[in-house]
Design a protein around this motif. Structure first.
Motif, mmCIF file in Angstrom:
data_model
loop_
_atom_site.group_PDB
_atom_site.id
_atom_site.type_symbol
_atom_site.label_atom_id
_atom_site.label_comp_id
_atom_site.label_asym_id
_atom_site.label_seq_id
_atom_site.Cartn_x
_atom_site.Cartn_y
_atom_site.Cartn_z
ATOM 1 N N ILE A 108 28.356 33.936 15.267
ATOM 2 C CA ILE A 108 28.086 33.338 13.949
ATOM 3 C C ILE A 108 27.010 32.265 14.105
ATOM 4 C CG2 ILE A 108 29.060 32.000 12.037
ATOM 5 C CD1 ILE A 108 31.780 33.298 12.648
ATOM 6 N N GLU A 109 27.137 31.475 15.176
ATOM 7 C CA GLU A 109 26.144 30.420 15.430
ATOM 8 C C GLU A 109 24.762 31.034 15.645
ATOM 9 O OE1 GLU A 109 26.277 28.531 19.316
ATOM 10 O OE2 GLU A 109 25.921 26.579 18.392
ATOM 11 N N ALA A 110 24.713 32.103 16.436
ATOM 12 C CA ALA A 110 23.420 32.734 16.757
ATOM 13 C C ALA A 110 22.773 33.352 15.523
ATOM 14 C CB ALA A 110 23.620 33.795 17.826
ATOM 15 N N GLU A 111 23.595 33.892 14.633
ATOM 16 C CA GLU A 111 23.044 34.519 13.421
ATOM 17 C C GLU A 111 22.521 33.476 12.452
ATOM 18 O OE1 GLU A 111 26.300 36.894 12.072
ATOM 19 O OE2 GLU A 111 25.883 38.483 13.534
ATOM 20 N N GLY A 112 22.963 32.229 12.649
ATOM 21 C CA GLY A 112 22.451 31.144 11.816
ATOM 22 C C GLY A 112 22.933 31.228 10.386
ATOM 23 N N ASN A 113 23.957 32.029 10.115
ATOM 24 C CA ASN A 113 24.459 32.117 8.745
ATOM 25 C C ASN A 113 25.844 31.488 8.628
ATOM 26 O OD1 ASN A 113 26.030 33.901 10.041
ATOM 27 N ND2 ASN A 113 25.702 35.622 8.663
ATOM 28 N N GLU A 114 26.033 30.443 9.503
ATOM 29 C CA GLU A 114 27.369 29.859 9.551
ATOM 30 C C GLU A 114 27.740 29.131 8.266
ATOM 31 O OE1 GLU A 114 24.644 29.177 11.192
ATOM 32 O OE2 GLU A 114 25.027 27.718 12.753
ATOM 33 N N VAL A 115 26.707 28.621 7.545
ATOM 34 C CA VAL A 115 27.028 27.917 6.308
ATOM 35 C C VAL A 115 27.531 28.957 5.310
ATOM 36 C CG1 VAL A 115 26.128 26.470 4.450
ATOM 37 C CG2 VAL A 115 25.257 26.217 6.789
ATOM 38 N N GLY A 116 28.673 28.715 4.734
ATOM 39 C CA GLY A 116 29.177 29.652 3.734
ATOM 40 C C GLY A 116 30.164 30.637 4.311
ATOM 41 N N LYS A 117 30.103 30.878 5.610
ATOM 42 C CA LYS A 117 31.093 31.784 6.198
ATOM 43 C C LYS A 117 32.381 30.992 6.375
ATOM 44 C CE LYS A 117 30.341 35.850 8.841
ATOM 45 N NZ LYS A 117 29.274 36.541 9.477
ATOM 46 N N GLN A 118 33.424 31.391 5.677
ATOM 47 C CA GLN A 118 34.660 30.614 5.709
ATOM 48 C C GLN A 118 35.554 31.101 6.841
ATOM 49 O OE1 GLN A 118 36.472 30.509 1.776
ATOM 50 N NE2 GLN A 118 38.241 29.526 2.768
ATOM 51 N N VAL A 119 35.423 30.445 7.972
ATOM 52 C CA VAL A 119 36.186 30.872 9.150
ATOM 53 C C VAL A 119 37.002 29.695 9.670
ATOM 54 C CG1 VAL A 119 36.017 31.746 11.516
ATOM 55 C CG2 VAL A 119 34.444 32.590 9.775
ATOM 56 N N GLN A 120 38.283 29.931 9.879
ATOM 57 C CA GLN A 120 39.148 28.882 10.421
ATOM 58 C C GLN A 120 39.766 29.377 11.721
ATOM 59 O OE1 GLN A 120 42.162 27.554 7.713
ATOM 60 N NE2 GLN A 120 42.911 25.972 9.106
ATOM 61 N N LEU A 121 39.586 28.599 12.784
ATOM 62 C CA LEU A 121 40.172 28.951 14.076
ATOM 63 C C LEU A 121 41.354 28.023 14.363
ATOM 64 C CD1 LEU A 121 40.239 30.263 16.951
ATOM 65 C CD2 LEU A 121 38.493 28.597 17.641
ATOM 66 N N LEU A 122 42.507 28.619 14.612
ATOM 67 C CA LEU A 122 43.679 27.860 15.056
ATOM 68 C C LEU A 122 43.885 28.190 16.527
ATOM 69 C CD1 LEU A 122 46.103 28.560 12.043
ATOM 70 C CD2 LEU A 122 44.496 26.651 12.346
ATOM 71 N N TYR A 123 43.741 27.176 17.372
ATOM 72 C CA TYR A 123 43.759 27.390 18.819
ATOM 73 C C TYR A 123 45.003 26.680 19.363
ATOM 74 C CZ TYR A 123 41.616 27.283 23.574
ATOM 75 O OH TYR A 123 41.324 27.416 24.914
ATOM 76 N N MET A 124 45.961 27.498 19.750
ATOM 77 C CA MET A 124 47.254 26.964 20.186
ATOM 78 C C MET A 124 47.376 27.080 21.712
ATOM 79 S SD MET A 124 50.695 26.548 19.399
ATOM 80 C CE MET A 124 52.133 26.778 20.425
ATOM 81 N N ASP A 125 47.701 25.965 22.341
ATOM 82 C CA ASP A 125 47.973 26.008 23.781
ATOM 83 C C ASP A 125 49.033 24.946 24.075
ATOM 84 O OD1 ASP A 125 46.121 26.815 26.623
ATOM 85 O OD2 ASP A 125 47.846 25.477 26.658
ATOM 86 N N SER A 126 50.188 25.406 24.508
ATOM 87 C CA SER A 126 51.295 24.449 24.668
ATOM 88 C C SER A 126 50.974 23.429 25.763
ATOM 89 C CB SER A 126 52.597 25.184 24.971
ATOM 90 O OG SER A 126 52.387 26.052 26.039
ATOM 91 N N LYS A 127 50.085 23.802 26.718
ATOM 92 C CA LYS A 127 49.724 22.846 27.780
ATOM 93 C C LYS A 127 48.525 21.991 27.374
ATOM 94 C CE LYS A 127 51.289 25.646 31.680
ATOM 95 N NZ LYS A 127 50.776 26.681 32.589
ATOM 96 N N MET A 128 48.017 22.193 26.188
ATOM 97 C CA MET A 128 46.853 21.460 25.663
ATOM 98 C C MET A 128 45.635 21.574 26.591
ATOM 99 S SD MET A 128 47.991 19.218 23.009
ATOM 100 C CE MET A 128 47.292 17.639 23.214
#
Ligand code: FAD
Length: 235
Positions: A136-156
């Protein structure tokens, strides 16, 4: 990529030249290979990788390609604990100039449209999402793309955190780092309430984690066909 394209792609075998490896965190290592000019893939896909320099049992395993073709290298990032399998022992023994065989790319774990998208990673399941966010970053069209990443790691132990934060700071993508299931489910439910079946859902991590999250989503009335899963067996 559909089933038939996958079947054709899986017969495409090539030997990748090993460049270097390094430790990302206590139990996680990255291995970089040269990308040949005619090799391409969609961010989020995986390959089947075979150890060929020594005869070992279970010499072929699937791994996500954690980079984008634009980065010009094939990146594998894997969890390697105290008691590694023969495959992973050989990965750690790789020296510059040695080769590993790749079949593929395969799989349909990649973004197909601009719908609001929820990405859920458990631990090492972050690998396809690194590639997807870099794309997404490389395509440069990140503005407007509604993407949410939830990154879970119990050991942080959040690998790729600096890169992910940089992408999030320069785009409309949001990244949350979580270490409790409760917080994860709360964030997921918030997204589901807002987007329901207009959303697209991607889950990657251990099989048990992927299955329980997928079940939860379906219990919240998310249609099974909107949920894509990358279940990493062996963890
Ligand atoms: C689509 C897909 C994408 C994937 N992407 C990734 C990825 O990006 N990163 C990643 O890390 N994984 C990924 N996986 C999982 C990966 O393919 C392996 O299943 C996983 O890494 C476990 O492999 P292993 O060699 O450690 O363990 P296995 O061979 O499955 O063994 C499991 C455990 O048994 C023990 N063991 C096995 N053999 C020995 C031995 N000879 N001596 C001592 N102990 C032993 C070890 O403790 C080992 O961890 C992916 C899987 C899929 C299906």
């Amino acid at each position: 990529m559909n089933f038939f394209q996958d079947r054709i792609s899986i017969f495409k075998k090539r030997d990748l030249l090993f460049l270097e490896s390094y430790k990302e965190s206590e139990e996680v290592y990255t291995f970089l290979f040269q990308k040949e000019k005619d090799l391409t893939w969609k961010a989020g896909q995986y390959g089947l990788f075979t150890i060929t320099n020594k005869k070992i049992k279970n010499s072929t395993k699937p791994f996500t390609i954690a980079s984008t073709p634009k980065e010009n290298e094939v990146r594998l990032t894997m969890r390697i604990g105290d008691n590694p399998s023969d495959f992973k022992k050989e990965m750690l023994e790789l020296k510059q100039g040695m080769k590993v065989r790749m079949s593929g790319p395969v799989g349909n774990f990649y973004l197909k449209d601009n719908s609001p998208t929820l990405l859920v990673a458990g631990g090492i399941g972050i690998t396809p999402f690194r590639a997807i966010l870099k794309q997404i970053e490389a395509e440069g069209n990140e503005v407007g793309k509604q993407v949410q990443l939830l990154y879970m790691d119990s050991k942080m132990s959040f690998i790729f955190k600096d890169e992910l934060d940089r992408i999030a700071n320069n785009s409309s993508i949001s990244v949350s780092y979580l270490n409790s299931r409760n917080d994860l489910y709360q964030e997921m439910d918030h997204f589901i309430n807002l987007n329901k079946n207009n959303g697209r859902y991607f889950i990657a991590g251990s099989k048990s984690m992927v299955d329980s999250i997928s079940t939860h989503m379906q219990n919240q009335n998310v249609s099974k066909k909107e949920i894509k899963k990358d279940a990493f067996f062996g963890y």
